[in-house]
Design a protein around this motif. Structure first.
Motif, PDB file in Angstrom:
ATOM      1  N   HIS A 270      -4.705  33.165   4.658  1.00 31.93           N
ATOM      2  CA  HIS A 270      -5.593  32.098   4.206  1.00 31.93           C
ATOM      3  C   HIS A 270      -5.168  30.725   4.706  1.00 31.93           C
ATOM      4  N   TYR A 271      -3.896  30.544   5.026  1.00 31.26           N
ATOM      5  CA  TYR A 271      -3.430  29.233   5.511  1.00 31.26           C
ATOM      6  C   TYR A 271      -3.926  28.935   6.931  1.00 31.26           C
ATOM      7  N   ALA A 272      -4.456  29.938   7.601  1.00 27.49           N
ATOM      8  CA  ALA A 272      -4.987  29.730   8.952  1.00 27.49           C
ATOM      9  C   ALA A 272      -6.188  28.792   8.955  1.00 27.49           C
ATOM     10  N   LEU A 273      -6.823  28.620   7.808  1.00 28.94           N
ATOM     11  CA  LEU A 273      -8.017  27.778   7.714  1.00 28.94           C
ATOM     12  C   LEU A 273      -7.710  26.349   7.258  1.00 28.94           C
ATOM     13  N   THR A 274      -6.436  26.002   7.169  1.00 26.76           N
ATOM     14  CA  THR A 274      -6.037  24.690   6.664  1.00 26.76           C
ATOM     15  C   THR A 274      -6.680  23.540   7.438  1.00 26.76           C
ATOM     16  N   LYS A 275      -7.212  22.568   6.696  1.00 28.01           N
ATOM     17  CA  LYS A 275      -7.831  21.384   7.287  1.00 28.01           C
ATOM     18  C   LYS A 275      -7.072  20.139   6.833  1.00 28.01           C
TER      19      LYS A 275
ATOM     20  N   ASN B  82      -4.733  -4.809  -2.657  1.00 24.40           N
ATOM     21  CA  ASN B  82      -4.739  -6.175  -3.186  1.00 24.40           C
ATOM     22  C   ASN B  82      -6.153  -6.750  -3.294  1.00 24.40           C
ATOM     23  N   GLY B  83      -7.104  -5.884  -3.658  1.00 23.74           N
ATOM     24  CA  GLY B  83      -8.472  -6.321  -3.843  1.00 23.74           C
ATOM     25  C   GLY B  83      -9.260  -6.539  -2.571  1.00 23.74           C
ATOM     26  N   VAL B  84      -8.670  -6.162  -1.437  1.00 25.09           N
ATOM     27  CA  VAL B  84      -9.325  -6.362  -0.141  1.00 25.09           C
ATOM     28  C   VAL B  84      -9.588  -5.004   0.519  1.00 25.09           C
ATOM     29  N   ASP B  85     -10.773  -4.842   1.113  1.00 22.99           N
ATOM     30  CA  ASP B  85     -11.101  -3.636   1.868  1.00 22.99           C
ATOM     31  C   ASP B  85     -10.576  -3.779   3.298  1.00 22.99           C
ATOM     32  N   HIS B  86      -9.649  -2.899   3.664  1.00 22.97           N
ATOM     33  CA  HIS B  86      -9.070  -2.944   5.001  1.00 22.97           C
ATOM     34  C   HIS B  86      -9.691  -1.858   5.880  1.00 22.97           C
ATOM     35  N   PRO B  87     -10.118  -2.192   7.086  1.00 17.73           N
ATOM     36  CA  PRO B  87     -10.669  -1.185   8.004  1.00 17.73           C
ATOM     37  C   PRO B  87      -9.657  -0.064   8.239  1.00 17.73           C
ATOM     38  N   ALA B  88     -10.158   1.166   8.280  1.00 15.25           N
ATOM     39  CA  ALA B  88      -9.269   2.314   8.438  1.00 15.25           C
ATOM     40  C   ALA B  88      -9.890   3.348   9.374  1.00 15.25           C
ATOM     41  N   GLU B  89      -9.019   4.148   9.993  1.00 15.43           N
ATOM     42  CA  GLU B  89      -9.463   5.240  10.863  1.00 15.43           C
ATOM     43  C   GLU B  89      -9.151   6.576  10.188  1.00 15.43           C
ATOM     44  N   VAL B  90     -10.064   7.526  10.332  1.00 14.94           N
ATOM     45  CA  VAL B  90      -9.914   8.854   9.739  1.00 14.94           C
ATOM     46  C   VAL B  90      -9.782   9.881  10.857  1.00 14.94           C
ATOM     47  N   ILE B  91      -8.693  10.640  10.818  1.00 16.73           N
ATOM     48  CA  ILE B  91      -8.413  11.664  11.827  1.00 16.73           C
ATOM     49  C   ILE B  91      -8.449  13.027  11.151  1.00 16.73           C
ATOM     50  N   SER B  92      -9.401  13.865  11.524  1.00 19.84           N
ATOM     51  CA  SER B  92      -9.560  15.187  10.924  1.00 19.84           C
ATOM     52  C   SER B  92      -9.267  16.269  11.960  1.00 19.84           C
ATOM     53  N   PHE B  93      -8.566  17.320  11.531  1.00 19.64           N
ATOM     54  CA  PHE B  93      -8.256  18.400  12.468  1.00 19.64           C
ATOM     55  C   PHE B  93      -7.880  19.684  11.720  1.00 19.64           C
ATOM     56  N   GLU B  94      -8.043  20.797  12.419  1.00 19.46           N
ATOM     57  CA  GLU B  94      -7.682  22.120  11.908  1.00 19.46           C
ATOM     58  C   GLU B  94      -6.679  22.724  12.891  1.00 19.46           C
ATOM     59  N   PRO B  95      -5.383  22.603  12.631  1.00 12.39           N
ATOM     60  CA  PRO B  95      -4.355  22.948  13.623  1.00 12.39           C
ATOM     61  C   PRO B  95      -4.296  24.406  14.045  1.00 12.39           C
ATOM     62  N   TYR B  96      -4.746  25.321  13.200  1.00  4.54           N
ATOM     63  CA  TYR B  96      -4.602  26.741  13.522  1.00  4.54           C
ATOM     64  C   TYR B  96      -5.908  27.402  13.931  1.00  4.54           C
ATOM     65  N   LYS B  97      -6.982  26.641  13.929  1.00  9.15           N
ATOM     66  CA  LYS B  97      -8.286  27.192  14.280  1.00  9.15           C
ATOM     67  C   LYS B  97      -8.315  27.620  15.745  1.00  9.15           C
TER      68      LYS B  97
ATOM     69  N   LYS C 140      -4.783  14.174   3.328  1.00 11.42           N
ATOM     70  CA  LYS C 140      -5.399  15.219   2.506  1.00 11.42           C
ATOM     71  C   LYS C 140      -5.409  16.526   3.284  1.00 11.42           C
ATOM     72  N   SER C 141      -4.995  17.602   2.627  1.00  8.78           N
ATOM     73  CA  SER C 141      -5.068  18.934   3.239  1.00  8.78           C
ATOM     74  C   SER C 141      -5.807  19.874   2.295  1.00  8.78           C
ATOM     75  N   VAL C 142      -6.650  20.706   2.883  1.00  6.65           N
ATOM     76  CA  VAL C 142      -7.465  21.647   2.112  1.00  6.65           C
ATOM     77  C   VAL C 142      -7.350  23.032   2.724  1.00  6.65           C
ATOM     78  N   VAL C 143      -7.087  24.029   1.875  1.00  8.16           N
ATOM     79  CA  VAL C 143      -7.095  25.432   2.310  1.00  8.16           C
ATOM     80  C   VAL C 143      -8.320  26.087   1.687  1.00  8.16           C
ATOM     81  N   PRO C 144      -9.400  26.273   2.460  1.00  5.66           N
ATOM     82  CA  PRO C 144     -10.616  26.898   1.921  1.00  5.66           C
ATOM     83  C   PRO C 144     -10.446  28.410   1.828  1.00  5.66           C
TER      84      PRO C 144
END
Length: 299
Positions: A215-220, A190-205, A237-241
Motif C-alpha cells: 500500500h505504501y507504493a501509492l504514497t503521495k 504574522n498576519g500576512v499572506d506570503h506567496p508559496a509554491e506547491v510541489i506534488s509528486f508520487e515517488p513510487y508510481k 503532507k503525505s497521503v497513503v490512499p
C-alpha cells in the motif's frame, strides 16, 4: 570550499550499491549525514542560490528543474537568525492505530566561521523521538532531508529488505526532479499572506519494483514552500490512499512467509476495510512559529 555531490540514482531496488559521485559547480551546501541505526550516509544534491538569480536560465544550464531548485537550491535559512528556534507541528492519523501529534524544532546557532549556521534538532518527543545529530554549515532547510529520511526509515523497517531505505530516498529525489508543474498558494505568517509554491509528486508510481511496498507504493507527497516563512518550509503532507480492490491474496501470503509481521497485519486490515475512499495514512507537518531561545556566539 563546498562542492556538489550528486547521487547516481540508477540503483536496483532493495540492494545497496556504490553511489556514483561527481563534482559540478560551486554551491552553498553539502548535505552529508551519517544516519543512526546502521543507515548509510545520505547525499542530497543542491545548487548555489547566489548564482541562480535567473532561475530559468540557470536550470537549463545546470540541468535542474524548478522543483529541484526550490527544494535543494535555495537558502531557506537566510531569514532565521542565530539563537532562534523554528517550530513545526506534526500530526499522523490513519487506520493502523498509531496516530499521534508532536512537534519538531530546529535550533539555530552560530557555526564555525563567519555567518555560518548550525542547526540542532528536537525531532519529536518520548517514544517517537529521533536522535539526529546537529547539521553544521546549514544553508537550505535540513528538515527537507530529515523528514523524507524519516519516511524511508519507517517503511524500510516494515519491508525488512536490504537497501530499502536507500531505494526509497533515491526515488523521492528522482521524483522531485521529474516534477513539471508547480502549484501556487499562500502561507499566512504574522498576519500576512506570503506567496508559496506547491510541489506534488508520487515517488513510487510506475516503478518496476513498487509492488514490494504494497500500500505504501501509492504514497503521495505535497510540499509547500514560501520564501517569506522563516526556514522557507510551510507544509509537508503525505497521503497513503487505499488500493483499489485491496491487497491481492498472493501478496499477503508472501508477506506473511517473509516474516514481515507488522506489514502483514496492515495488509489484512487494509483488505477488510469497507470505506475504500478513506486514506490509509495521512501525515502533515506545518510551520508553527519562530522564537528567540538563545544568543549568537561571538567570533
Amino acid at each position: 570550499m563546498s562542492f556538489l555531490l550528486q547521487c547516481s540514482l540508477r540503483q536496483r531496488p532493495f540492494r545497496q550499491r556504490p553511489l556514483n559521485l561527481f563534482f559540478a559547480f560551486s554551491l552553498s551546501f553539502i548535505f552529508l549525514f551519517s544516519f543512526v541505526v546502521g543507515l548509510q550516509p545520505l547525499f542530497i544534491h543542491g545548487a548555489n542560490a547566489a548564482e541562480q538569480k535567473d532561475t530559468k536560465s540557470d536550470n537549463k544550464s545546470n540541468n535542474y528543474n524548478e522543483a529541484e531548485t526550490l527544494v535543494f537550491g535555495l537558502s531557506h535559512m537566510d531569514n532565521v537568525n542565530f539563537g532562534q528556534t523554528v517550530k513545526y507541528n506534526f500530526e499522523r492519523k490513519g487506520v493502523f492505530g498509531d496516530d499521534f501529534k508532536d512537534a519538531i524544532e530546529l535550533i539555530v546557532s552560530k557555526g564555525e566561521g563567519k555567518n555560518n549556521k548550525s542547526v540542532a534538532f528536537n525531532f519529536f518527543t518520548g517514544k517517537h523521538s529521533r536522535p539526529y545529530p546537529a547539521f553544521g554549515f546549514v544553508d537550505s532547510n535540513p528538515l527537507l532531508t530529515l523528514y523524507f529520511n524519516k519516511d524511508a526509515w519507517d517503511i524500510s523497517r516494515k519491508i525488512k529488505a536490504k537497501g530499502t531505505a536507500n531505494y526509497l530516498r533515491n526515488r523521492i529525489v528522482n521524483a522531485i526532479g521529474k516534477v513539471k508543474k508547480i502549484g501556487k498558494t499562500v502561507c499566512k505568517y504574522n498576519g500576512v499572506d506570503h506567496p508559496a509554491e506547491v510541489i506534488s509528486f508520487e515517488p513510487y508510481k510506475g516503478d518496476e519494483s513498487s509492488h514490494h511496498l504494497v500500500h505504501y507504493a501509492l504514497t503521495k507527497y505535497e510540499l509547500t514552500l514560501a520564501k517569506g516563512i522563516p526556514g522557507g518550509l510551510c507544509k509537508i503532507k503525505s497521503v497513503v490512499p487505499q488500493h483499489v480492490g485491496g491487497v491481492p491474496d498472493h501478496i499477503r501470503q508472501k508477506i506473511k512467509k517473509a516474516g514481515m509481521i507488522q506489514l502483514a497485519e496492515e495488509t489484512e486490515l487494509v483488505t477488510s476495510l469497507k470505506d475504500v475512499k478513506k486514506p490509509l495514512l495521512v501525515e502533515v507537518l506545518t510551520f508553527d512559529s519562530v522564537r528567540q531561545t538563545g544568543v549568537a556566539k561571538s567570533d
